[in-house]
Enzyme design. Structure first.
Site, PDB file in Angstrom:
ATOM      1  N   LYS A   6      -2.822 -12.459   2.220  1.00  9.49           N
ATOM      2  CA  LYS A   6      -1.627 -11.219   1.549  1.00  9.49           C
ATOM      3  C   LYS A   6      -0.181 -12.525   1.638  1.00  9.49           C
ATOM      4  O   LYS A   6      -0.523 -13.352   2.103  1.00  9.49           O
ATOM      5  CB  LYS A   6      -1.164 -10.667   2.387  1.00  9.49           C
ATOM      6  N   ASP A  18       2.061  -4.892  -4.167  1.00  6.27           N
ATOM      7  CA  ASP A  18       2.087  -4.751  -2.881  1.00  6.27           C
ATOM      8  C   ASP A  18       3.203  -3.660  -2.964  1.00  6.27           C
ATOM      9  O   ASP A  18       3.673  -3.840  -4.582  1.00  6.27           O
ATOM     10  CB  ASP A  18       1.913  -5.141  -1.676  1.00  6.27           C
TER      11      ASP A  18
HETATM   12  N1  GLU Z   1      -1.636  -4.364  -1.466  1.00  2.76           N
HETATM   13  C1  GLU Z   1      -3.292  -3.620  -1.538  1.00  2.76           C
HETATM   14  C2  GLU Z   1      -2.879  -3.121  -0.244  1.00  2.76           C
HETATM   15  O1  GLU Z   1      -2.901  -3.575   0.460  1.00  2.76           O
HETATM   16  C3  GLU Z   1      -3.696  -3.710  -2.775  1.00  2.76           C
HETATM   17  C4  GLU Z   1      -4.581  -5.315  -2.705  1.00  2.76           C
HETATM   18  C5  GLU Z   1      -5.178  -5.475  -3.828  1.00  2.76           C
HETATM   19  O2  GLU Z   1      -5.498  -5.114  -4.809  1.00  2.76           O
HETATM   20  O3  GLU Z   1      -5.903  -6.560  -3.592  1.00  2.76           O
HETATM   21  O4  GLU Z   1      -4.370  -3.246  -0.004  1.00  2.76           O
END
Ligand code: GLU
Length: 479
Positions: free
Chosen positions: A157, A197
């Site tokens: 992340k 996100d």
């Molecule tokens: N931010 C999204 C999550 O919390 C998607 C992450 C992604 O697609 O890599 O899963």
């Protein structure tokens, strides 16, 4: 023997069955209580000033520490101890110039948490609240979530404390370019694949993709959530919201509950909330709330397709505030400074952000007859809220399982990029449904109490997510 939740204030539910909340899981694992306390004390000492990360680890530790102790394959090898330590963290300076020619500075991050089952994968969040604690909690949750998707995706992340609110398009572009100038050193289509996100949507992904390509001189699927004209996947925008509704359908069907006609509260008004609402409307449910950081709109007549189209234009094009909804639709009410949880509903879909639904809110939901809570956001329910759901046997879907449709469809976007093909809308949607069904079934396998049939989806998700990652780590030696 029962244990009170450590570090959380307990409160009484004003319900017939009024009693103090207990720590359900540690009550079951009485003999492991001391080692759990010692473990968590070390986590707290080692990660000071990281309350969200500690909260996320605690929620998993209560299942996994006893599970490791009771299973010879995992006992004594400290998989979980290793899994709470990021493989790598980058923190970097992001300088940029605003429209008035003034120098600005933000902090950028990328947490590469675990690559046992695939390249790091997880979104980027741009929000003033972003710090190391928030991103470590999100990266940690992402490891379990990505494992549950059944796709080969590790967990990571990243993001920045940059606040996109009120910024011009040019400012957003300059910030994204500066952010990617540094981030490009640490990512790659086989190494680490970021996505969106909170605060990062297709506009930001486009600017970052363009900058990565200029710096590296390669056209690869280094980001997901891309636009359709340059390698994006159909259904990716819809996937988190649709996926959560599909997951809830699996749970409801198992309990013989029909979603048609059910009154639903949804929090948030961004991508996840919008497509959750769209799918619920399509299935004949009645969505009565949406919210943003300013407050909640309560539309007792239900949000229909036309009203939702207005919200999408308001939020995605004009980047306005949700309170404008009641100017356009005066029969709706605006509840300033409130979240939707006091509005009576059958089903609740928290889809805004972490810790947005507290123990008191959970008690209100139960009191008002709510039958299920399905997390579209990451960790929106506090530990006290989750204990209320357990206590009253309310269906509860933890985000690491129920909102995994977003990253799963990112995985499908990566597959399409590798194949240099694009699948149809129907094909991606069908795969998404199947993946959500498989995640549901894994939660049941590991979370069902055989004596009474109640499924603890959080325990199920924690153990199922853990097993796959731990097995891969075991095979790879001391990693
Ligand atoms: N931010 C999204 C999550 O919390 C998607 C992450 C992604 O697609 O890599 O899963």
């Amino acid at each position: 023997m029962i244990f009170l939740l450590r570090g959380n204030s307990n409160f009484e539910l004003e319900l017939e069955k009024s009693q103090t909340f207990t720590d359900t899981r540690m009550s079951k694992h009485f003999k492991h209580y001391d080692s759990y306390v010692t473990f968590m004390d070390k986590v707290k000492a080692r990660n000071p000033h990281e309350p969200e990360f500690i909260q996320a680890v605690d929620e998993v530790a209560r299942d996994i520490l006893p599970f490791e102790e009771e299973n010879q394959d995992y006992k004594g090898v400290k998989f979980f101890t290793r899994m709470i330590e990021p493989e790598r963290v980058f923190i970097f300076r992001v300088p940029w110039i605003d429209d008035n020619g003034v120098f600005q500075l933000n902090r950028g991050f990328r947490v590469q948490m675990n690559s046992a089952i695939g390249p790091y994968k997880g979104g980027l969040r741009f929000h003033p609240s972003v710090n190391l604690s928030i991103l470590k909690f999100l990266a940690f949750e992402q490891v379990f979530k990505n494992s549950l998707t059944t796709l080969p995706l590790g967990g990571g992340k990243g993001g920045s404390d940059f606040d996109p609110k009120g910024k011009s398009d040019n400012e957003i572009m300059r910030f994204c370019q500066s952010f990617m100038t540094e981030l490009s050193k640490y990512i790659g289509n086989n190494a680490d694949v970021p996505a969106g996100d909170i605060g990062v949507g297709s506009r930001e992904i486009g600017y970052m993709f363009g900058q990565y390509k200029r710096i590296k001189g390669v056209y690869t699927g280094v980001l997901t959530g891309k636009g359709l004209s340059y390698g994006g996947s159909l259904i990716r925008s819809e996937a988190t919201g649709y996926g959560n509704v599909y997951f809830s359908l699996n749970m409801l069907e198992r309990n013989n509950i029909d979603i048609a006609g059910k009154v639903c509260t949804v929090s948030g008004s961004g991508n996840v909330a919008q497509y959750t609402t769209q799918k619920l409307i399509e299935l004949g449910a009645k969505v009565v709330t949406l919210s943003d950081s300013g407050g909640t709109i309560y539309d007792k007549d239900g949000i229909n397709d036309e009203k939702l189209a207005y919200v999408m234009e308001l939020k995605n094009e004009r980047r306005g505030r949700i309170k404008e909804y009641v100017e356009k639709y005066p029969s709706a009410e605006y509840l300033p400074g409130s979240r939707p949880w006091a509005v009576p509903c059958d089903l609740a879909y928290p889809s805004a952000t972490q810790n947005e639904l507290h123990g008191e809110d959970a008690a209100t939901l139960v009191k008002n007859g709510c039958k299920g809570v399905f997390e579209g956001a990451n960790m929106p329910c506090t530990p006290n809220a989750i204990e209320v759901f357990r206590e009253y046997k309310i269906l509860y879907a933890p985000g690491k399982a129920s909102n995994a449709g977003g990253v799963a469809t990112s995985g499908l976007e990566m597959s399409q990029n590798s194949l240099r093909l694009s699948w149809t809308r129907e094909e991606v949607d069908q795969r998404l449904k199947e993946i959500m069904g498989r995640i549901h079934d894994q939660c049941v396998i590991y979370g069902e109490d055989k004596e009474n049939g109640y499924v603890d989806y959080l325990t199920g998700a924690n153990i199922a997510g853990f097993v796959k990652v731990a097995d891969a780590m075991m095979a790879q030696g001391l990693v």
